[in-house]
Design a protein around this motif. Structure first.
Motif, PDB file in Angstrom:
ATOM      1  N   GLN A  51       0.717  -1.339   0.105  1.00 21.86           N
ATOM      2  CA  GLN A  51      -0.058   0.021   0.021  1.00 21.86           C
ATOM      3  C   GLN A  51       0.768   1.324  -0.027  1.00 21.86           C
ATOM      4  O   GLN A  51       0.467   2.170  -0.600  1.00 21.86           O
ATOM      5  CB  GLN A  51      -0.857   0.005   1.218  1.00 21.86           C
ATOM      6  N   ALA A  52       2.051   1.286   0.651  1.00 25.02           N
ATOM      7  CA  ALA A  52       2.831   2.486   0.858  1.00 25.02           C
ATOM      8  C   ALA A  52       3.469   2.726  -0.533  1.00 25.02           C
ATOM      9  O   ALA A  52       3.497   3.867  -1.233  1.00 25.02           O
ATOM     10  CB  ALA A  52       3.944   2.064   1.661  1.00 25.02           C
ATOM     11  N   VAL A  53       3.891   1.737  -1.376  1.00 24.74           N
ATOM     12  CA  VAL A  53       4.209   1.755  -2.732  1.00 24.74           C
ATOM     13  C   VAL A  53       3.145   2.539  -3.581  1.00 24.74           C
ATOM     14  O   VAL A  53       3.484   3.286  -4.329  1.00 24.74           O
ATOM     15  CB  VAL A  53       4.825   0.405  -3.079  1.00 24.74           C
ATOM     16  N   ILE A  54       2.051   1.765  -3.507  1.00 22.44           N
ATOM     17  CA  ILE A  54       0.997   2.110  -4.509  1.00 22.44           C
ATOM     18  C   ILE A  54       0.464   3.448  -4.325  1.00 22.44           C
ATOM     19  O   ILE A  54       0.544   4.555  -4.870  1.00 22.44           O
ATOM     20  CB  ILE A  54      -0.274   1.132  -4.145  1.00 22.44           C
ATOM     21  N   ASP A  55       0.587   3.919  -2.872  1.00 20.41           N
ATOM     22  CA  ASP A  55       0.029   5.606  -2.679  1.00 20.41           C
ATOM     23  C   ASP A  55       1.208   6.253  -2.924  1.00 20.41           C
ATOM     24  O   ASP A  55       0.708   7.460  -3.515  1.00 20.41           O
ATOM     25  CB  ASP A  55      -0.090   5.640  -1.061  1.00 20.41           C
ATOM     26  N   ALA A  56       2.477   5.929  -2.604  1.00 20.08           N
ATOM     27  CA  ALA A  56       3.596   6.877  -3.065  1.00 20.08           C
ATOM     28  C   ALA A  56       3.555   7.192  -4.787  1.00 20.08           C
ATOM     29  O   ALA A  56       3.724   8.585  -5.220  1.00 20.08           O
ATOM     30  CB  ALA A  56       4.943   6.452  -2.753  1.00 20.08           C
ATOM     31  N   THR A  72      -2.177   2.859 -13.239  1.00 19.31           N
ATOM     32  CA  THR A  72      -2.086   1.640 -12.508  1.00 19.31           C
ATOM     33  C   THR A  72      -2.234   1.621 -10.996  1.00 19.31           C
ATOM     34  O   THR A  72      -2.936   1.100 -10.341  1.00 19.31           O
ATOM     35  CB  THR A  72      -0.853   0.829 -12.981  1.00 19.31           C
ATOM     36  N   ALA A  73      -1.509   2.544 -10.351  1.00 18.26           N
ATOM     37  CA  ALA A  73      -1.611   2.788  -8.870  1.00 18.26           C
ATOM     38  C   ALA A  73      -2.848   3.248  -8.295  1.00 18.26           C
ATOM     39  O   ALA A  73      -3.276   2.670  -7.251  1.00 18.26           O
ATOM     40  CB  ALA A  73      -0.333   3.721  -8.470  1.00 18.26           C
ATOM     41  N   ARG A  74      -3.480   3.915  -9.058  1.00 17.68           N
ATOM     42  CA  ARG A  74      -4.610   4.554  -8.597  1.00 17.68           C
ATOM     43  C   ARG A  74      -5.846   3.607  -8.872  1.00 17.68           C
ATOM     44  O   ARG A  74      -6.896   3.421  -8.005  1.00 17.68           O
ATOM     45  CB  ARG A  74      -5.066   5.763  -9.412  1.00 17.68           C
ATOM     46  N   PHE A  75      -5.834   2.746  -9.794  1.00 12.21           N
ATOM     47  CA  PHE A  75      -6.731   1.548  -9.971  1.00 12.21           C
ATOM     48  C   PHE A  75      -6.469   0.547  -8.798  1.00 12.21           C
ATOM     49  O   PHE A  75      -7.426   0.361  -8.339  1.00 12.21           O
ATOM     50  CB  PHE A  75      -6.293   0.946 -11.130  1.00 12.21           C
ATOM     51  N   LEU A  76      -5.302   0.240  -8.314  1.00 12.54           N
ATOM     52  CA  LEU A  76      -5.092  -0.589  -7.301  1.00 12.54           C
ATOM     53  C   LEU A  76      -5.548   0.003  -6.035  1.00 12.54           C
ATOM     54  O   LEU A  76      -5.977  -0.682  -5.199  1.00 12.54           O
ATOM     55  CB  LEU A  76      -3.472  -0.987  -7.192  1.00 12.54           C
TER      56      LEU A  76
END
Length: 221
Positions: free
Chosen positions: A88-93, A108-112
């Motif tokens: 989650q930290a990687v995705i949020d960043a 892709t991160a915003r989708f996840l």
């Protein structure tokens, strides 16, 4: 002459370097459930993980792309969208970056992120407001038919909404390719899907205060 040399260098890298590898991963994910393009989705995911893991990033841009692909491909392989705190930290960043500078990894991160957080992204200026945070536990509030669909997809709500909602369709990279407003007090809503290419997508519905759900859809035109 300088411009021509730069163009030649770019196209050479695009055919054999990281650019080619990232393109192969992106197109592989996009065509994962297309029976014409992919005969064995499970093996395809394994192949894409191997390609992605072999990439040596050149700069933050490519590092973000590789890292988000790692998380995405693992979720696809395990069919597990309950990301741990490190993921989650990687995705949020990555999600908080402007797509103009962060590239496809941001989409892709915003989708996840939708699987555990409820963000509202202002795509014009790249600001974000939280509609809520914490683990995403959404009661199934609508059904879709037919699925697979061709020209039209019908959304049947369990009960009419008291406020206007937004319907989004995103491809497997997380890029939103269709966005429509669903009027309030509508127990049923039709989405025209005839212009979508054959493949797998995700449909999500949300209001200003609530994510109503995310469902996988297949378009078979």
């Amino acid at each position: 002459m300088v411009a021509n040399a730069q163009a030649a260098s770019f196209f050479s890298a695009a055919q054999s370097g990281n650019i080619a590898a990232f393109y192969e991963v992106a197109t592989g994910i996009a065509n994962l459930y297309d029976p014409v393009e992919t005969l064995d989705p499970v093996q395809k995911i394994t192949d894409l993980q191997t390609i992605n893991a072999a990439i040596t990033p050149e700069g933050d841009y490519q590092e973000n792309e590789r890292d988000i692909n790692t998380i995405y491909l693992m979720a696809l392989a395990q069919n597990d969208w309950t990301f741990n705190s490190e993921e989650q930290a990687v995705i949020d960043a990555i999600a908080v970056r402007c797509p103009q500078f962060g590239g496809n990894a941001v989409y892709t991160a915003r989708f996840l992120q939708e699987h555990y957080r409820k963000p509202y992204w202002n795509m014009g200026d790249c600001l974000v407001e939280e509609r809520g945070s914490g683990p995403l536990a959404v009661e199934k509030m609508f059904s879709l038919s037919p699925n697979p669909a061709s020209d039209q997809l019908q959304i049947q709500l369990n009960q009419p909404l008291q406020s206007e909602a937004t319907v989004e369709i995103a491809d497997l990279t997380g890029r939103v390719i269709m966005r429509q407003k669903m009027p309030e007090n509508s127990p049923m809503y039709s989405v025209q899907t005839g212009e979508l290419q054959t493949g797998t997508y995700y449909l999500r519905i949300f209001t200003d205060s609530q994510l109503l759900g995310i469902e996988k859809i297949i378009i078979a035109n």
